[in-house]
Design a protein around this motif. Structure first.
Motif, PDB file in Angstrom:
ATOM      1  N   VAL A 215       0.952  -1.169   0.012  1.00 56.57           N
ATOM      2  CA  VAL A 215       0.024   0.097  -0.072  1.00 56.57           C
ATOM      3  C   VAL A 215       0.812   1.275   0.080  1.00 56.57           C
ATOM      4  CG1 VAL A 215      -0.430  -0.277   2.691  1.00 56.57           C
ATOM      5  CG2 VAL A 215      -1.863   1.173   1.231  1.00 56.57           C
ATOM      6  N   GLY A 216       0.493   2.041  -0.862  1.00 55.09           N
ATOM      7  CA  GLY A 216       1.289   3.546  -1.092  1.00 55.09           C
ATOM      8  C   GLY A 216       0.539   4.513  -0.184  1.00 55.09           C
ATOM      9  N   ARG A 217       1.026   5.837  -0.131  1.00 54.84           N
ATOM     10  CA  ARG A 217       0.328   6.610   0.438  1.00 54.84           C
ATOM     11  C   ARG A 217      -0.854   6.943  -0.133  1.00 54.84           C
ATOM     12  NH1 ARG A 217       3.772  11.140   0.023  1.00 54.84           N
ATOM     13  NH2 ARG A 217       4.979  10.747   2.139  1.00 54.84           N
ATOM     14  N   ASN A 218      -2.060   6.724   0.367  1.00 50.44           N
ATOM     15  CA  ASN A 218      -3.330   6.838  -0.168  1.00 50.44           C
ATOM     16  C   ASN A 218      -3.545   5.934  -1.382  1.00 50.44           C
ATOM     17  OD1 ASN A 218      -4.475   9.020   1.376  1.00 50.44           O
ATOM     18  ND2 ASN A 218      -3.120  10.639   0.380  1.00 50.44           N
ATOM     19  N   ALA A 219      -2.748   4.899  -1.468  1.00 51.67           N
ATOM     20  CA  ALA A 219      -3.067   4.105  -2.550  1.00 51.67           C
ATOM     21  C   ALA A 219      -2.835   2.471  -2.272  1.00 51.67           C
ATOM     22  CB  ALA A 219      -1.885   4.491  -3.609  1.00 51.67           C
ATOM     23  N   TYR A 220      -4.099   1.603  -2.238  1.00 53.89           N
ATOM     24  CA  TYR A 220      -3.993   0.280  -1.864  1.00 53.89           C
ATOM     25  C   TYR A 220      -3.738  -0.256  -3.308  1.00 53.89           C
ATOM     26  CZ  TYR A 220      -5.515  -4.286  -1.399  1.00 53.89           C
ATOM     27  OH  TYR A 220      -5.495  -5.878  -1.243  1.00 53.89           O
ATOM     28  N   VAL A 221      -2.696  -1.242  -3.300  1.00 56.85           N
ATOM     29  CA  VAL A 221      -2.443  -1.932  -4.695  1.00 56.85           C
ATOM     30  C   VAL A 221      -2.866  -3.433  -4.272  1.00 56.85           C
ATOM     31  CG1 VAL A 221      -0.619  -2.781  -6.140  1.00 56.85           C
ATOM     32  CG2 VAL A 221      -0.411  -0.584  -4.734  1.00 56.85           C
ATOM     33  N   THR A 222      -3.983  -3.699  -5.275  1.00 55.80           N
ATOM     34  CA  THR A 222      -4.434  -5.113  -5.024  1.00 55.80           C
ATOM     35  C   THR A 222      -3.208  -6.109  -5.519  1.00 55.80           C
ATOM     36  OG1 THR A 222      -5.173  -5.372  -7.461  1.00 55.80           O
ATOM     37  CG2 THR A 222      -6.783  -4.604  -6.110  1.00 55.80           C
ATOM     38  N   PRO A 223      -3.285  -7.227  -5.049  1.00 58.42           N
ATOM     39  CA  PRO A 223      -2.312  -8.293  -5.136  1.00 58.42           C
ATOM     40  C   PRO A 223      -2.083  -8.540  -6.737  1.00 58.42           C
ATOM     41  CG  PRO A 223      -3.338  -9.068  -3.371  1.00 58.42           C
ATOM     42  CD  PRO A 223      -4.253  -7.811  -3.836  1.00 58.42           C
ATOM     43  N   SER A 224      -3.177  -8.675  -7.263  1.00 56.13           N
ATOM     44  CA  SER A 224      -3.228  -8.985  -8.708  1.00 56.13           C
ATOM     45  C   SER A 224      -2.241  -7.835  -9.645  1.00 56.13           C
ATOM     46  CB  SER A 224      -4.337  -8.995  -9.269  1.00 56.13           C
ATOM     47  OG  SER A 224      -5.220 -10.426  -8.774  1.00 56.13           O
ATOM     48  N   ASP A 225      -2.805  -6.396  -8.982  1.00 54.27           N
ATOM     49  CA  ASP A 225      -2.142  -5.441  -9.682  1.00 54.27           C
ATOM     50  C   ASP A 225      -0.540  -5.500  -9.407  1.00 54.27           C
ATOM     51  OD1 ASP A 225      -4.097  -4.643 -11.251  1.00 54.27           O
ATOM     52  OD2 ASP A 225      -4.583  -2.838  -9.726  1.00 54.27           O
ATOM     53  N   SER A 226      -0.244  -5.778  -8.241  1.00 56.02           N
ATOM     54  CA  SER A 226       0.948  -5.807  -7.638  1.00 56.02           C
ATOM     55  C   SER A 226       1.863  -6.684  -8.510  1.00 56.02           C
ATOM     56  CB  SER A 226       1.046  -6.272  -6.334  1.00 56.02           C
ATOM     57  OG  SER A 226       2.550  -6.326  -5.991  1.00 56.02           O
ATOM     58  N   LEU A 227       1.269  -7.805  -8.742  1.00 50.15           N
ATOM     59  CA  LEU A 227       1.922  -9.111  -9.583  1.00 50.15           C
ATOM     60  C   LEU A 227       2.288  -8.342 -11.032  1.00 50.15           C
ATOM     61  CD1 LEU A 227       2.937 -12.003 -10.099  1.00 50.15           C
ATOM     62  CD2 LEU A 227       0.464 -12.315 -10.696  1.00 50.15           C
ATOM     63  N   ALA A 228       1.317  -7.650 -11.613  1.00 49.76           N
ATOM     64  CA  ALA A 228       1.535  -7.071 -12.819  1.00 49.76           C
ATOM     65  C   ALA A 228       2.531  -6.177 -12.976  1.00 49.76           C
ATOM     66  CB  ALA A 228       0.140  -6.556 -13.431  1.00 49.76           C
ATOM     67  N   VAL A 229       2.249  -5.219 -11.971  1.00 57.41           N
ATOM     68  CA  VAL A 229       3.246  -4.293 -12.044  1.00 57.41           C
ATOM     69  C   VAL A 229       4.916  -4.671 -11.849  1.00 57.41           C
ATOM     70  CG1 VAL A 229       4.195  -2.168 -10.476  1.00 57.41           C
ATOM     71  CG2 VAL A 229       1.938  -2.377 -10.869  1.00 57.41           C
ATOM     72  N   LEU A 230       5.009  -5.751 -10.819  1.00 52.30           N
ATOM     73  CA  LEU A 230       6.278  -6.405 -10.568  1.00 52.30           C
ATOM     74  C   LEU A 230       6.844  -7.079 -12.100  1.00 52.30           C
ATOM     75  CD1 LEU A 230       6.143  -7.932  -6.930  1.00 52.30           C
ATOM     76  CD2 LEU A 230       6.666  -5.623  -7.686  1.00 52.30           C
ATOM     77  N   ALA A 231       6.017  -7.428 -12.488  1.00 53.25           N
ATOM     78  CA  ALA A 231       6.307  -8.274 -14.049  1.00 53.25           C
ATOM     79  C   ALA A 231       6.791  -7.129 -14.893  1.00 53.25           C
ATOM     80  CB  ALA A 231       5.170  -9.076 -14.705  1.00 53.25           C
ATOM     81  N   ALA A 232       5.937  -6.116 -15.192  1.00 55.57           N
ATOM     82  CA  ALA A 232       6.284  -4.991 -15.974  1.00 55.57           C
ATOM     83  C   ALA A 232       7.832  -4.226 -15.595  1.00 55.57           C
ATOM     84  CB  ALA A 232       5.210  -3.869 -16.001  1.00 55.57           C
ATOM     85  N   ASN A 233       8.118  -4.204 -14.305  1.00 56.34           N
ATOM     86  CA  ASN A 233       9.191  -3.589 -13.901  1.00 56.34           C
ATOM     87  C   ASN A 233      10.594  -4.770 -13.401  1.00 56.34           C
ATOM     88  OD1 ASN A 233       8.339  -0.429 -13.419  1.00 56.34           O
ATOM     89  ND2 ASN A 233       6.646  -1.690 -13.142  1.00 56.34           N
ATOM     90  N   ALA A 234      10.352  -5.647 -13.790  1.00 56.60           N
ATOM     91  CA  ALA A 234      11.269  -6.727 -13.467  1.00 56.60           C
ATOM     92  C   ALA A 234      12.779  -6.361 -13.661  1.00 56.60           C
ATOM     93  CB  ALA A 234      10.841  -8.256 -13.793  1.00 56.60           C
ATOM     94  N   THR A 235      12.859  -5.974 -14.868  1.00 57.96           N
ATOM     95  CA  THR A 235      14.201  -5.740 -15.265  1.00 57.96           C
ATOM     96  C   THR A 235      15.006  -4.614 -14.568  1.00 57.96           C
ATOM     97  OG1 THR A 235      13.606  -4.373 -17.212  1.00 57.96           O
ATOM     98  CG2 THR A 235      13.982  -6.667 -17.733  1.00 57.96           C
TER      99      THR A 235
END
Ligand code: VG1
Ligand code: CO
Length: 543
Positions: A286-306
Motif C-alpha cells: 500500500v502506498g500513501r493513499n493507494a492500496y495495490v491489489t495483489p493482482s495489480d502488484s503482480l502485474a507491476v512487478l512483471a512490468a518492472n522486473a528488469t
C-alpha cells in the motif's frame, strides 16, 4: 533411548488441502493426531530412513511442542539429520530456501499461515519436497492414503532437544542442527536485489511502515529493512512473533491490516506500507493513499522486473492462479512472454519454475514469488517494490496510474462468505455447475454471458490433470466471475467469489472498485443465488 512402536488407528479427515493439513489446534493436540500424520508423511514418501529434512514454523501456539514430537519421530524412523530454525521458527520462504540450499530430502513446515493461532484457533503441518515447494497433488494423495492405512508410528523416548541454542546436537542416532532462521534468507535477498540503491532510497528520507502482524516476518524484516537497509528504527511494527499473533488475524489485507490502512490513508502517511502473514509468504502493498491489489502488484512487478538485478535479463515466463486477475496477462502480452494459468495453491507453480518456464508467479490472495524459492515470499515482494521505487523514484500512486494508463485496469475484488453451512455451500456450487452449459447467451444484470465452464488444469510439464478447480463465468467486455470453495478453512465452508472487469477508458481508471464492479457483483448473486443459498446478506470479508 529406545524407539517406541505405538499402535494407532487411521483418523478421519487427514487430507491435505490447498496448503497442507490445517485443523483447529485442539484437533491437532488430540492423542495420535499429529503423530499419525507425520508417520503418514514418512510412509507416503518412501520412509525417513537416511533422510535429511528441514523443520520450522511460524511460531504459533503448539509449534514448539509439535517440533519436539516431529524430531523424536524422525529420529525413531532413522532420519540422518534435521535442520531446524532456532526455537523452531522459520518463515515458509526461508524454509523453502533452506531445503534447496542444503539439498535436503524435503521439509516440514508447521503453520496454518494466515489463519489465527492459539489454543482454540488453527494449526497446520505441510510437507515440502526436495525442490523446496509444497508437495504436489500426487504426493499429498500418497500421504493421505498412508493416513488411511496406518497401524503404528515410531517415536523415540527422550527428553526435549534444546532448540534455543545454535549448533549441532544428537537425538538418538540423528543429528539436529539448529540454525539462525534469518541469515541464509537475508543472504539470498542480498543476491537478488540492489541493496545499495534501496539504502540510498531510505537515506533520501523515504519512509516505510512494515506491519509484521505479530507473526514470523518480524525478525526478518527488522534485520533486513532496519538492520541492513537503514530504514529508521520503528519502521517495522508488531515485530515480535507471538503464539496467538497478538490475538489478531495475521492476514495481510485491508480488513485484517486495518491499522496499516488507516496509517497509509491518514495525515502524515509514510511513502510505503506493507504487511505479511503468519508464515511470511504473503504480502500486502500500500502506498500513501493507494492500496495495490495483489493482482495489480503482480502485474507491476512483471512490468518492472528488469529494474531488479536478478531479473535484469528478462523473465522466462509468468504464471498466475486462475482466479487472479488478468492484469498480468496484459503485461505478458506486451512483453511477448508466456503466461500460465494454474489452479489455486502454490504447489501448481512448482513444475513451471523447475522447468524454467516461468520466473514470476502470483495469486490474488496476496502471494507473489519467483524462481528464487518454491514458495510465495512476502518480504521478497516488499523488497522488489522497494527496488523498483528506488530506481523510479515515483510514488506508488503514480506508478499505478502510469501502469493503468498503459495496460488498462482490471478492476478486481474477492468476496468471501466464511463458515457457511457445508451442505449449503456445496449445494450452491453443484447447482451452478449443473447450469453452466445453459448460461452462455443469457443476459444477467444487464451483462451478456459469453462463456461458462469449470476450470481444470493439465500440467504442461508432467502431464498431470487437476479437475474441478473453480467455476467461471465470462461476460462481455472482459468481465469474469469465479466461484470456488476454500481448501484452507477449518470451520464449515468458505465460499470465495472472485470478481473482475477490464476498463480501458482513460477517464474511468480511478473509480472505486466496488462501484466499478457493481453489475458484475449483481450478476454473480443472480447466477449463483448467493444470498438465497447462504442466507447471508453480505460477504464477511471483501478484499
Ligand atoms: C488460500 C488462497 C490461495 C493460497 C492458499 C495458501 O487457499 O486462496 O491462493 O495459495 O490460501 O496460502 P484457499 O483454498 O483457502 O482459497 V497461505 O498464505 O495460507 O500458505
Ligand atoms: Co501464508
Amino acid at each position: 533411548m529406545s524407539v517406541q512402536r505405538i499402535s494407532t488407528k487411521p483418523i478421519e479427515g487427514q487430507k491435505p488441502g490447498t496448503s497442507g493439513l490445517r485443523k483447529k489446534t485442539p484437533v491437532f493436540m488430540q492423542p495420535h493426531y499429529l503423530e499419525n500424520f507425520v508417520q503418514a508423511i514418512w510412509n507416503g514418501t518412501g520412509g525417513a530412513e537416511g533422510k535429511t529434512y528441514v523443520l520450522g514454523g511460524d511460531g504459533r501456539y503448539f509449534g514448539d511442542r509439535a517440533a519436539q514430537v516431529i524430531l523424536r519421530m524422525a529420529a525413531a524412523s532413522g532420519a540422518k539429520k534435521v535442520i531446524v530454525g532456532q526455537n523452531a521458527i522459520l518463515s515458509t520462504p526461508a524454509a523453502s530456501h533452506l531445503i534447496r540450499k542444503r539439498q535436503t530430502d524435503g521439509g516440514i513446515i508447521m503453520s496454518a499461515s494466515h489463519n489465527p493461532g492459539g489454543p482454540k484457533e488453527d494449526f497446520g503441518v505441510k510437507f515440502n519436497t526436495p525442490n523446496g515447494g509444497p508437495a504436489p497433488e500426487g504426493v499429498t494423495e500418497k500421504i493421505f492414503q498412508a493416513t488411511k492405512d496406518i497401524s503404528e508410528y515410531l517415536i523415540l523416548e527422550s527428553q526435549d532437544v534444546d532448540l534455543s541454542t545454535l549448533g549441532s546436537r544428537t537425538l538418538g542416532g540423528m543429528e539436529v542442527e539448529v540454525v539462525d532462521p534469518v541469515a541464509d534468507y537475508a543472504e539470498l535477498m542480498r543476491e537478488i536485489f540492489d541493496f545499495d540503491k534501496i539504502r540510498a532510497l531510505f537515506q533520501s528520507g523515504f519512509r516505510i511502515r512494515f506491519d509484521a502482524m505479530h507473526a514470523v516476518t518480524g525478525p526478518y524484516a527488522k534485520a533486513i529493512l532496519e538492520g541492513e537497509l537503514g530504514a529508521p528504527a520503528g519502521s517495522v511494527v508488531n515485530a515480535v512473533p507471538s503464539p496467538d499473533f497478538g490475538g489478531g488475524h495475521p492476514d495481510p489485507n485491508p480488513i485484517w491490516a486495518k491499522d496499516l490502512m488507516d496509517t497509509m490513508f491518514g495525515a502524515d502517511a509514510p511513502d510505503f506500507g506493507a504487511a505479511s502473514d503468519g508464515d511470511g509468504d504473503r504480502n500486502m502493498i500500500v502506498g500513501r493513499n493507494a492500496y495495490v491489489t495483489p493482482s495489480d502488484s503482480l502485474a507491476v512487478l512483471a512490468a518492472n522486473a528488469t529494474l531488479v538485478p536478478a531479473y535484469a535479463g528478462g523473465l522466462k515466463g509468468v504464471a498466475r492462479s486462475m482466479p487472479t486477475s488478468k492484469a498480468l496477462d496484459r503485461v505478458a502480452d506486451s512483453l511477448g512472454l508466456a503466461c500460465y494459468e494454474t489452479p489455486t495453491g502454490w504447489k501448481f507453480f512448482g513444475n513451471l519454475l523447475d522447468a524454467g518456464r516461468a520466473t514470476l508467479c502470483g495469486e490474488e490472495s496476496a502471494g507473489t514469488g519467483s524462481d528464487h524459492v518454491r514458495e510465495k515470499d512476502g518480504l521478497w515482494a516488499v523488497l522488489f517494490w522497494l527496488n523498483v521505487l528506488a530506481e523510479r523514484r515515483e510514488s506508488v500512486a503514480d506508478i499505478m496510474a502510469a501502469h493503468w494508463a498503459k495496460y488498462g485496469r482490471n478492476y478486481y475484488s474477492r468476496h468471501d462468505y466464511e463458515a457457511v453451512d457445508s451442505a449449503a455451500a456445496n449445494g450452491l456450487v453443484d447447482a451452478l455447475r449443473a447450469r453452466l452449459a445453459d448460461l452462455p447467451g443469457q443476459t444477467v444484470a444487464g451483462l451478456r454471458i459469453e462463456a461458462a465452464d469449470e476450470f481444470a488444469y493439465d500440467d504442461p510439464v508432467d502431464g498431470s490433470h487437476s479437475a474441478a478447480q473453480g467455476l467461471r463465468v465470462m461476460t462481455e467486455g472482459g468481465g469474469r466471475i469465479v466461484l470456488r470453495l476454500s481448501g484452507t478453512g477449518t470451520e464449515g465452508a468458505t465460499l470465495r467469489v472472485y470478481l473482475e472487469r477490464v476498463e480501458t477508458d482513460p477517464a474511468r481508471l480511478q473509480d472505486d472498485p466496488q462501484a466499478a464492479l457493481a453489475s458484475i457483483i449483481a450478476a454473480a448473486d443472480q447466477i449463483a443465488g448467493i444470498r438465497e443459498r447462504t442466507g447471508r446478506e453480505a460477504p464477511d470479508v471483501i478484499t
